[in-house]
Design a protein around this motif. Sequence first.
Motif, PDB file in Angstrom:
ATOM      1  N   LEU A 166      -6.183 -59.226  -4.909  1.00  0.00           N
ATOM      2  CA  LEU A 166      -6.026 -57.976  -4.162  1.00  0.00           C
ATOM      3  C   LEU A 166      -6.851 -56.904  -4.853  1.00  0.00           C
ATOM      4  O   LEU A 166      -6.685 -56.649  -6.051  1.00  0.00           O
ATOM      5  CB  LEU A 166      -4.568 -57.530  -4.111  1.00  0.00           C
ATOM      6  CG  LEU A 166      -4.324 -56.118  -3.543  1.00  0.00           C
ATOM      7  CD1 LEU A 166      -4.759 -56.048  -2.069  1.00  0.00           C
ATOM      8  CD2 LEU A 166      -2.867 -55.708  -3.692  1.00  0.00           C
ATOM      9  N   SER A 167      -7.735 -56.282  -4.099  1.00  0.00           N
ATOM     10  CA  SER A 167      -8.510 -55.142  -4.592  1.00  0.00           C
ATOM     11  C   SER A 167      -8.102 -53.910  -3.795  1.00  0.00           C
ATOM     12  O   SER A 167      -8.235 -53.885  -2.564  1.00  0.00           O
ATOM     13  CB  SER A 167     -10.011 -55.400  -4.410  1.00  0.00           C
ATOM     14  OG  SER A 167     -10.759 -54.223  -4.660  1.00  0.00           O
ATOM     15  N   VAL A 168      -7.578 -52.903  -4.492  1.00  0.00           N
ATOM     16  CA  VAL A 168      -7.205 -51.649  -3.851  1.00  0.00           C
ATOM     17  C   VAL A 168      -8.138 -50.571  -4.389  1.00  0.00           C
ATOM     18  O   VAL A 168      -8.193 -50.340  -5.604  1.00  0.00           O
ATOM     19  CB  VAL A 168      -5.739 -51.264  -4.139  1.00  0.00           C
ATOM     20  CG1 VAL A 168      -5.366 -50.007  -3.346  1.00  0.00           C
ATOM     21  CG2 VAL A 168      -4.800 -52.407  -3.800  1.00  0.00           C
ATOM     22  N   SER A 169      -8.865 -49.938  -3.521  1.00  0.00           N
ATOM     23  CA  SER A 169      -9.821 -48.904  -3.935  1.00  0.00           C
ATOM     24  C   SER A 169      -9.555 -47.616  -3.183  1.00  0.00           C
ATOM     25  O   SER A 169      -8.848 -47.602  -2.172  1.00  0.00           O
ATOM     26  CB  SER A 169     -11.265 -49.373  -3.686  1.00  0.00           C
ATOM     27  OG  SER A 169     -11.455 -49.718  -2.327  1.00  0.00           O
ATOM     28  N   GLY A 170     -10.128 -46.539  -3.686  1.00  0.00           N
ATOM     29  CA  GLY A 170      -9.957 -45.239  -3.046  1.00  0.00           C
ATOM     30  C   GLY A 170     -11.265 -44.773  -2.428  1.00  0.00           C
ATOM     31  O   GLY A 170     -12.320 -44.889  -3.054  1.00  0.00           O
ATOM     32  N   ALA A 203      -8.165 -41.233 -10.167  1.00  0.00           N
ATOM     33  CA  ALA A 203      -6.973 -40.890 -10.938  1.00  0.00           C
ATOM     34  C   ALA A 203      -5.682 -41.138 -10.170  1.00  0.00           C
ATOM     35  O   ALA A 203      -4.601 -41.145 -10.775  1.00  0.00           O
ATOM     36  CB  ALA A 203      -7.037 -39.423 -11.374  1.00  0.00           C
ATOM     37  N   ASP A 204      -5.770 -41.369  -8.863  1.00  0.00           N
ATOM     38  CA  ASP A 204      -4.566 -41.628  -8.076  1.00  0.00           C
ATOM     39  C   ASP A 204      -3.914 -42.965  -8.413  1.00  0.00           C
ATOM     40  O   ASP A 204      -2.770 -43.218  -8.024  1.00  0.00           O
ATOM     41  CB  ASP A 204      -4.887 -41.587  -6.574  1.00  0.00           C
ATOM     42  CG  ASP A 204      -4.951 -40.171  -6.026  1.00  0.00           C
ATOM     43  OD1 ASP A 204      -4.260 -39.297  -6.586  1.00  0.00           O
ATOM     44  OD2 ASP A 204      -5.684 -39.936  -5.052  1.00  0.00           O
ATOM     45  N   PHE A 205      -4.612 -43.830  -9.140  1.00  0.00           N
ATOM     46  CA  PHE A 205      -4.034 -45.124  -9.492  1.00  0.00           C
ATOM     47  C   PHE A 205      -3.117 -45.027 -10.706  1.00  0.00           C
ATOM     48  O   PHE A 205      -2.460 -45.996 -11.078  1.00  0.00           O
ATOM     49  CB  PHE A 205      -5.144 -46.154  -9.732  1.00  0.00           C
ATOM     50  CG  PHE A 205      -5.882 -46.512  -8.475  1.00  0.00           C
ATOM     51  CD1 PHE A 205      -5.317 -47.375  -7.547  1.00  0.00           C
ATOM     52  CD2 PHE A 205      -7.116 -45.955  -8.193  1.00  0.00           C
ATOM     53  CE1 PHE A 205      -5.967 -47.702  -6.378  1.00  0.00           C
ATOM     54  CE2 PHE A 205      -7.788 -46.262  -7.010  1.00  0.00           C
ATOM     55  CZ  PHE A 205      -7.211 -47.147  -6.100  1.00  0.00           C
ATOM     56  N   ALA A 210      -6.209 -35.004 -13.626  1.00  0.00           N
ATOM     57  CA  ALA A 210      -7.592 -35.172 -13.178  1.00  0.00           C
ATOM     58  C   ALA A 210      -8.409 -35.915 -14.226  1.00  0.00           C
ATOM     59  O   ALA A 210      -8.112 -35.861 -15.421  1.00  0.00           O
ATOM     60  CB  ALA A 210      -8.214 -33.813 -12.898  1.00  0.00           C
ATOM     61  N   GLN A 211      -9.465 -36.601 -13.770  1.00  0.00           N
ATOM     62  CA  GLN A 211     -10.342 -37.336 -14.680  1.00  0.00           C
ATOM     63  C   GLN A 211     -11.774 -36.872 -14.490  1.00  0.00           C
ATOM     64  O   GLN A 211     -12.256 -36.742 -13.365  1.00  0.00           O
ATOM     65  CB  GLN A 211     -10.242 -38.844 -14.421  1.00  0.00           C
ATOM     66  CG  GLN A 211     -11.044 -39.677 -15.395  1.00  0.00           C
ATOM     67  CD  GLN A 211     -10.655 -41.142 -15.373  1.00  0.00           C
ATOM     68  OE1 GLN A 211      -9.722 -41.547 -14.695  1.00  0.00           O
ATOM     69  NE2 GLN A 211     -11.366 -41.959 -16.137  1.00  0.00           N
ATOM     70  N   PRO A 212     -12.490 -36.609 -15.600  1.00  0.00           N
ATOM     71  CA  PRO A 212     -13.885 -36.167 -15.486  1.00  0.00           C
ATOM     72  C   PRO A 212     -14.728 -37.164 -14.698  1.00  0.00           C
ATOM     73  O   PRO A 212     -14.605 -38.373 -14.872  1.00  0.00           O
ATOM     74  CB  PRO A 212     -14.340 -36.112 -16.956  1.00  0.00           C
ATOM     75  CG  PRO A 212     -13.084 -35.888 -17.730  1.00  0.00           C
ATOM     76  CD  PRO A 212     -12.024 -36.666 -16.997  1.00  0.00           C
ATOM     77  N   GLY A 213     -15.566 -36.646 -13.813  1.00  0.00           N
ATOM     78  CA  GLY A 213     -16.443 -37.491 -13.023  1.00  0.00           C
ATOM     79  C   GLY A 213     -15.847 -37.961 -11.711  1.00  0.00           C
ATOM     80  O   GLY A 213     -16.548 -38.548 -10.869  1.00  0.00           O
ATOM     81  N   ALA A 223       1.392 -39.530  -1.680  1.00  0.00           N
ATOM     82  CA  ALA A 223       1.003 -40.365  -0.535  1.00  0.00           C
ATOM     83  C   ALA A 223       0.120 -41.523  -0.986  1.00  0.00           C
ATOM     84  O   ALA A 223       0.276 -42.663  -0.536  1.00  0.00           O
ATOM     85  CB  ALA A 223       0.274 -39.517   0.499  1.00  0.00           C
ATOM     86  N   ALA A 224      -0.814 -41.231  -1.893  1.00  0.00           N
ATOM     87  CA  ALA A 224      -1.687 -42.285  -2.417  1.00  0.00           C
ATOM     88  C   ALA A 224      -0.865 -43.339  -3.147  1.00  0.00           C
ATOM     89  O   ALA A 224      -1.074 -44.550  -2.959  1.00  0.00           O
ATOM     90  CB  ALA A 224      -2.727 -41.680  -3.349  1.00  0.00           C
ATOM     91  N   ARG A 225       0.088 -42.900  -3.961  1.00  0.00           N
ATOM     92  CA  ARG A 225       0.917 -43.828  -4.727  1.00  0.00           C
ATOM     93  C   ARG A 225       1.731 -44.724  -3.801  1.00  0.00           C
ATOM     94  O   ARG A 225       1.875 -45.931  -4.040  1.00  0.00           O
ATOM     95  CB  ARG A 225       1.827 -43.058  -5.667  1.00  0.00           C
ATOM     96  CG  ARG A 225       2.635 -43.936  -6.623  1.00  0.00           C
ATOM     97  CD  ARG A 225       3.391 -43.071  -7.622  1.00  0.00           C
ATOM     98  NE  ARG A 225       2.462 -42.308  -8.430  1.00  0.00           N
ATOM     99  CZ  ARG A 225       2.654 -41.053  -8.800  1.00  0.00           C
ATOM    100  NH1 ARG A 225       3.738 -40.397  -8.394  1.00  0.00           N
ATOM    101  NH2 ARG A 225       1.769 -40.435  -9.551  1.00  0.00           N
TER     102      ARG A 225
END
Length: 246
Positions: A166-170, A203-205, A210-213, A223-225
């Motif tokens: 399973l690959s979950v991407s944003g 960063a929603d995972f 927040a994460q740089p870049g 909602a993402a979670r």
Amino acid sequence: MNRALRWTAWVVAVVVLVAVVFLVWANTVMQGTRSAALAVWRDDRVAVRDAGDSVVMTPTGTADGKGIVFIPGAKVDPYAYMATFRQVVASGTTVVITKPTLHLAFFDTRPLSTFESHAPDVSTWAVGGHSLGGVRACQLAQDADGLLLLGSYCANDVSRSYISVLSVSGSRDGLSTPAKVDAARHLLPSTATMTVVRGANHADFGAYGAQPGDRTATISRAAARDRISDAVESWVSDLPPAPGLR
């Protein structure tokens, strides 16, 4: 002779300085969001313990005999992923979140069995990871029954494996971008489930701010979670029971 000694001293000094700077950098981690972690600790459906080399989350209710060894992204606090797996564990699946060497997965050479030993009642094991942790998970996939990628992709070829993937991407991921995930798709089995969470970023995972870049998410973190958890729960439920001890 004096010139040679001075040169050697300079080289040693530079090496030591580089090593110190690297250690400081590696140990400056992105901390988990306190409120998200506390919500998991207070959830009576989930038991959490620190096993030293990992954070072990187990269901307090009926267990399904399945587990996930999960590897954090680079320099991300393992506790930042407790919120990600809260509902998955509450539904019966054990999750062991590793503490990578120097907080960087590619320095961690420990086998899956190191972490599986924390949950001896689990018979079906998947390995997963976020970002760099997912890259490491791909390298360990041959020893698992499933492979879970969150905001990540493989650098090695597992396309001929029969493993469940399973690959979950944003869609708003600024680091493991949709283009990078698509470019590495051929390294996964043709049967891999590819799920895109629209509006989610890198960063929603986890729950570490927040994460740089990264890009700006267009949906709420909650909602993402929920969508990430739903995808993982559905996939875990379809994992076949292990045919026997590996």
